[in-house]
Scaffold this motif. Structure first.
Motif, PDB file in Angstrom:
ATOM      1  N   LEU A  92      10.640   0.127  10.342  1.00  0.00           N
ATOM      2  CA  LEU A  92       9.922  -0.890  11.109  1.00  0.00           C
ATOM      3  C   LEU A  92       8.708  -1.435  10.357  1.00  0.00           C
ATOM      4  O   LEU A  92       8.613  -2.655  10.150  1.00  0.00           O
ATOM      5  N   PRO A  93       7.756  -0.595   9.914  1.00  0.00           N
ATOM      6  CA  PRO A  93       6.655  -1.163   9.126  1.00  0.00           C
ATOM      7  C   PRO A  93       7.120  -1.739   7.793  1.00  0.00           C
ATOM      8  O   PRO A  93       6.466  -2.636   7.258  1.00  0.00           O
ATOM      9  N   THR A  94       8.246  -1.239   7.284  1.00  0.00           N
ATOM     10  CA  THR A  94       8.795  -1.811   6.057  1.00  0.00           C
ATOM     11  C   THR A  94       9.184  -3.267   6.273  1.00  0.00           C
ATOM     12  O   THR A  94       8.883  -4.139   5.455  1.00  0.00           O
ATOM     13  N   GLU A  95       9.845  -3.547   7.391  1.00  0.00           N
ATOM     14  CA  GLU A  95      10.222  -4.920   7.726  1.00  0.00           C
ATOM     15  C   GLU A  95       8.987  -5.773   7.990  1.00  0.00           C
ATOM     16  O   GLU A  95       8.952  -6.960   7.651  1.00  0.00           O
ATOM     17  N   MET A  96       7.946  -5.153   8.550  1.00  0.00           N
ATOM     18  CA  MET A  96       6.707  -5.887   8.826  1.00  0.00           C
ATOM     19  C   MET A  96       5.996  -6.284   7.536  1.00  0.00           C
ATOM     20  O   MET A  96       5.310  -7.306   7.481  1.00  0.00           O
ATOM     21  N   ILE A  97       6.158  -5.485   6.481  1.00  0.00           N
ATOM     22  CA  ILE A  97       5.578  -5.852   5.190  1.00  0.00           C
ATOM     23  C   ILE A  97       6.170  -7.176   4.718  1.00  0.00           C
ATOM     24  O   ILE A  97       5.462  -8.066   4.228  1.00  0.00           O
ATOM     25  N   GLY A  98       7.485  -7.301   4.850  1.00  0.00           N
ATOM     26  CA  GLY A  98       8.141  -8.530   4.435  1.00  0.00           C
ATOM     27  C   GLY A  98       7.788  -9.711   5.326  1.00  0.00           C
ATOM     28  O   GLY A  98       7.682 -10.845   4.854  1.00  0.00           O
ATOM     29  N   ALA A  99       7.575  -9.464   6.622  1.00  0.00           N
ATOM     30  CA  ALA A  99       7.318 -10.553   7.569  1.00  0.00           C
ATOM     31  C   ALA A  99       5.860 -11.022   7.547  1.00  0.00           C
ATOM     32  O   ALA A  99       5.594 -12.218   7.688  1.00  0.00           O
ATOM     33  N   PHE A 100       4.922 -10.087   7.380  1.00  0.00           N
ATOM     34  CA  PHE A 100       3.506 -10.439   7.480  1.00  0.00           C
ATOM     35  C   PHE A 100       2.747 -10.321   6.160  1.00  0.00           C
ATOM     36  O   PHE A 100       1.546 -10.578   6.113  1.00  0.00           O
ATOM     37  N   GLY A 101       3.435  -9.926   5.106  1.00  0.00           N
ATOM     38  CA  GLY A 101       2.775  -9.837   3.805  1.00  0.00           C
ATOM     39  C   GLY A 101       2.263  -8.448   3.505  1.00  0.00           C
ATOM     40  O   GLY A 101       2.013  -7.637   4.407  1.00  0.00           O
ATOM     41  N   GLY A 102       2.104  -8.171   2.223  1.00  0.00           N
ATOM     42  CA  GLY A 102       1.716  -6.837   1.780  1.00  0.00           C
ATOM     43  C   GLY A 102       0.254  -6.510   1.952  1.00  0.00           C
ATOM     44  O   GLY A 102      -0.150  -5.369   1.720  1.00  0.00           O
ATOM     45  N   ARG A 103      -0.589  -7.496   2.367  1.00  0.00           N
ATOM     46  CA  ARG A 103      -2.020  -7.234   2.478  1.00  0.00           C
ATOM     47  C   ARG A 103      -2.526  -7.264   3.915  1.00  0.00           C
ATOM     48  O   ARG A 103      -3.729  -7.289   4.155  1.00  0.00           O
ATOM     49  N   ASP A 104      -1.622  -7.278   4.858  1.00  0.00           N
ATOM     50  CA  ASP A 104      -2.019  -7.232   6.259  1.00  0.00           C
ATOM     51  C   ASP A 104      -2.495  -5.822   6.601  1.00  0.00           C
ATOM     52  O   ASP A 104      -1.760  -4.850   6.445  1.00  0.00           O
ATOM     53  N   ARG A 105      -3.725  -5.707   7.092  1.00  0.00           N
ATOM     54  CA  ARG A 105      -4.317  -4.379   7.318  1.00  0.00           C
ATOM     55  C   ARG A 105      -3.646  -3.623   8.452  1.00  0.00           C
ATOM     56  O   ARG A 105      -3.517  -2.403   8.394  1.00  0.00           O
ATOM     57  N   PHE A 106      -3.247  -4.338   9.503  1.00  0.00           N
ATOM     58  CA  PHE A 106      -2.566  -3.646  10.596  1.00  0.00           C
ATOM     59  C   PHE A 106      -1.246  -3.060  10.115  1.00  0.00           C
ATOM     60  O   PHE A 106      -0.906  -1.914  10.445  1.00  0.00           O
ATOM     61  N   VAL A 107      -0.489  -3.830   9.337  1.00  0.00           N
ATOM     62  CA  VAL A 107       0.789  -3.338   8.817  1.00  0.00           C
ATOM     63  C   VAL A 107       0.565  -2.125   7.928  1.00  0.00           C
ATOM     64  O   VAL A 107       1.279  -1.122   8.026  1.00  0.00           O
ATOM     65  N   ALA A 108      -0.454  -2.194   7.061  1.00  0.00           N
ATOM     66  CA  ALA A 108      -0.757  -1.063   6.186  1.00  0.00           C
ATOM     67  C   ALA A 108      -1.155   0.167   6.998  1.00  0.00           C
ATOM     68  O   ALA A 108      -0.732   1.291   6.700  1.00  0.00           O
ATOM     69  N   SER A 109      -1.973  -0.050   8.041  1.00  0.00           N
ATOM     70  CA  SER A 109      -2.393   1.071   8.894  1.00  0.00           C
ATOM     71  C   SER A 109      -1.193   1.704   9.585  1.00  0.00           C
ATOM     72  O   SER A 109      -1.084   2.938   9.665  1.00  0.00           O
ATOM     73  N   PHE A 110      -0.304   0.869  10.093  1.00  0.00           N
ATOM     74  CA  PHE A 110       0.898   1.349  10.758  1.00  0.00           C
ATOM     75  C   PHE A 110       1.756   2.152   9.785  1.00  0.00           C
ATOM     76  O   PHE A 110       2.243   3.244  10.103  1.00  0.00           O
ATOM     77  N   TYR A 111       1.924   1.622   8.580  1.00  0.00           N
ATOM     78  CA  TYR A 111       2.748   2.289   7.570  1.00  0.00           C
ATOM     79  C   TYR A 111       2.186   3.667   7.220  1.00  0.00           C
ATOM     80  O   TYR A 111       2.905   4.666   7.206  1.00  0.00           O
ATOM     81  N   TYR A 112       0.884   3.711   6.964  1.00  0.00           N
ATOM     82  CA  TYR A 112       0.260   4.984   6.590  1.00  0.00           C
ATOM     83  C   TYR A 112       0.246   5.970   7.749  1.00  0.00           C
ATOM     84  O   TYR A 112       0.373   7.182   7.549  1.00  0.00           O
ATOM     85  N   ALA A 113       0.071   5.466   8.975  1.00  0.00           N
ATOM     86  CA  ALA A 113       0.069   6.353  10.137  1.00  0.00           C
ATOM     87  C   ALA A 113       1.429   7.032  10.307  1.00  0.00           C
ATOM     88  O   ALA A 113       1.509   8.242  10.558  1.00  0.00           O
ATOM     89  N   VAL A 114       2.507   6.256  10.149  1.00  0.00           N
ATOM     90  CA  VAL A 114       3.852   6.830  10.246  1.00  0.00           C
ATOM     91  C   VAL A 114       4.059   7.872   9.151  1.00  0.00           C
ATOM     92  O   VAL A 114       4.596   8.961   9.390  1.00  0.00           O
ATOM     93  N   LEU A 115       3.626   7.540   7.949  1.00  0.00           N
ATOM     94  CA  LEU A 115       3.770   8.467   6.831  1.00  0.00           C
ATOM     95  C   LEU A 115       2.969   9.747   7.058  1.00  0.00           C
ATOM     96  O   LEU A 115       3.438  10.859   6.786  1.00  0.00           O
ATOM     97  N   LEU A 116       1.768   9.598   7.589  1.00  0.00           N
ATOM     98  CA  LEU A 116       0.908  10.762   7.830  1.00  0.00           C
ATOM     99  C   LEU A 116       1.484  11.676   8.901  1.00  0.00           C
ATOM    100  O   LEU A 116       1.376  12.904   8.798  1.00  0.00           O
ATOM    101  N   VAL A 117       2.113  11.097   9.927  1.00  0.00           N
ATOM    102  CA  VAL A 117       2.760  11.914  10.965  1.00  0.00           C
ATOM    103  C   VAL A 117       3.815  12.822  10.335  1.00  0.00           C
ATOM    104  O   VAL A 117       3.900  14.022  10.644  1.00  0.00           O
ATOM    105  N   GLY A 118       4.632  12.257   9.452  1.00  0.00           N
ATOM    106  CA  GLY A 118       5.647  13.060   8.776  1.00  0.00           C
ATOM    107  C   GLY A 118       5.055  14.162   7.932  1.00  0.00           C
ATOM    108  O   GLY A 118       5.559  15.293   7.905  1.00  0.00           O
ATOM    109  N   MET A 119       3.950  13.865   7.240  1.00  0.00           N
ATOM    110  CA  MET A 119       3.289  14.862   6.398  1.00  0.00           C
ATOM    111  C   MET A 119       2.740  16.017   7.237  1.00  0.00           C
ATOM    112  O   MET A 119       2.867  17.192   6.870  1.00  0.00           O
ATOM    113  N   VAL A 120       2.133  15.682   8.365  1.00  0.00           N
ATOM    114  CA  VAL A 120       1.559  16.712   9.241  1.00  0.00           C
ATOM    115  C   VAL A 120       2.661  17.582   9.838  1.00  0.00           C
ATOM    116  O   VAL A 120       2.520  18.814   9.940  1.00  0.00           O
ATOM    117  N   CYS A 121       3.772  16.953  10.232  1.00  0.00           N
ATOM    118  CA  CYS A 121       4.895  17.726  10.779  1.00  0.00           C
ATOM    119  C   CYS A 121       5.452  18.693   9.736  1.00  0.00           C
ATOM    120  O   CYS A 121       5.790  19.839  10.058  1.00  0.00           O
TER     121      CYS A 121
END
Length: 233
Positions: free
Chosen positions: A128-157
């Motif tokens: 989902l955030p991967t598709e958002m990168i393509g739709a909203f651009g690679g420098r959108d802060r919300f998309v980056a935050s969403f991407y990192y948050a998903v990644l961090l959840v996996g790391m913590v688990c």
């Protein structure tokens, strides 16, 4: 005569008011082996990594209907291809780390299963955030935050799963002492990964131009492993 002095018909004394035993807080899951959990995890991960390419496949008929040149399927959608390659590398790496941790697990507890499902949730959600990168651009802060948050959840688990394995070496095949050392090593490695992800997240928010390049910090644990092995040798 108290209830505790009652004698049953077989002649054995027992208490009619005997307190029921408390259920084990983290019992072994019946019918679920480590191998089954790994197979299920591998299947879900394979589906998730495959889903990454589907939006790119959809670009072909769109370009054809718009009478674009074939090369514009790629040159006109660089952000989407960048997001695909990024997430493909990320999922491949976290799957490899998961396999390192679970390759010798033979028993599964309820809590281990729950944390593994949390890890899978992060993997399934990543397209989902991967598709958002393509739709909203690679420098959108919300998309980056969403991407990192998903990644961090996996790391913590993953860190939580390794903590469980670290405290229960009998769940893992092999010599107990060797298992303890290996699991402790993986646990430390995972701690470094979580810290590296948090730092990468902070760098991404502070410097938008480095939003996803900061993920290179996740190579740090691998560098630590290499240095440690070379020093041990």
């Amino acid at each position: 005569m108290s209830a505790r002095d009652v004698v049953d018909e077989t002649g054995t004394g027992r208490s009619d008011l005997e307190e029921p035993s408390a259920p084990a807080p983290d019992r072994i899951e019946g019918g679920v082996s480590g191998e089954r959990l790994v197979l299920f995890t591998d299947a879900v991960t394979a589906i998730s990594i495959t889903l990454l390419v589907l939006p790119l496949v959809d670009l072909v008929p769109e370009a054809a209907s718009a009478h674009e040149r074939a090369g514009e399927v790629i040159t006109g959608h660089l952000d989407q291809f960048w997001g695909f390659l990024l997430s493909f590398a990320v999922i491949a790496n976290i799957w490899r780390e998961h396999h390192r941790a679970f390759s010798t697990v033979q028993e599964v507890t309820r809590s281990l299963t729950v944390w593994n499902m949390g890890w899978l949730l992060s993997v399934v959600l990543l397209p989902l955030p991967t598709e958002m990168i393509g739709a909203f651009g690679g420098r959108d802060r919300f998309v980056a935050s969403f991407y990192y948050a998903v990644l961090l959840v996996g790391m913590v688990c993953r860190l939580a799963m390794l903590k469980i394995l670290k405290g229960n070496p009998d769940m893992v095949e092999g010599d107990e002492e060797e298992t303890r050392r290996r699991t402790a090593y993986l646990y430390t490695d995972s701690c470094v990964n979580v810290i590296a992800t948090v730092v990468a997240f902070a760098v991404a928010l502070a410097v938008p131009a480095l939003q996803y390049w900061s993920l290179l910090l996740l190579l740090l644990p691998g560098r630590v492993r290499f240095t440690g092995r070379r020093g041990a040798g």
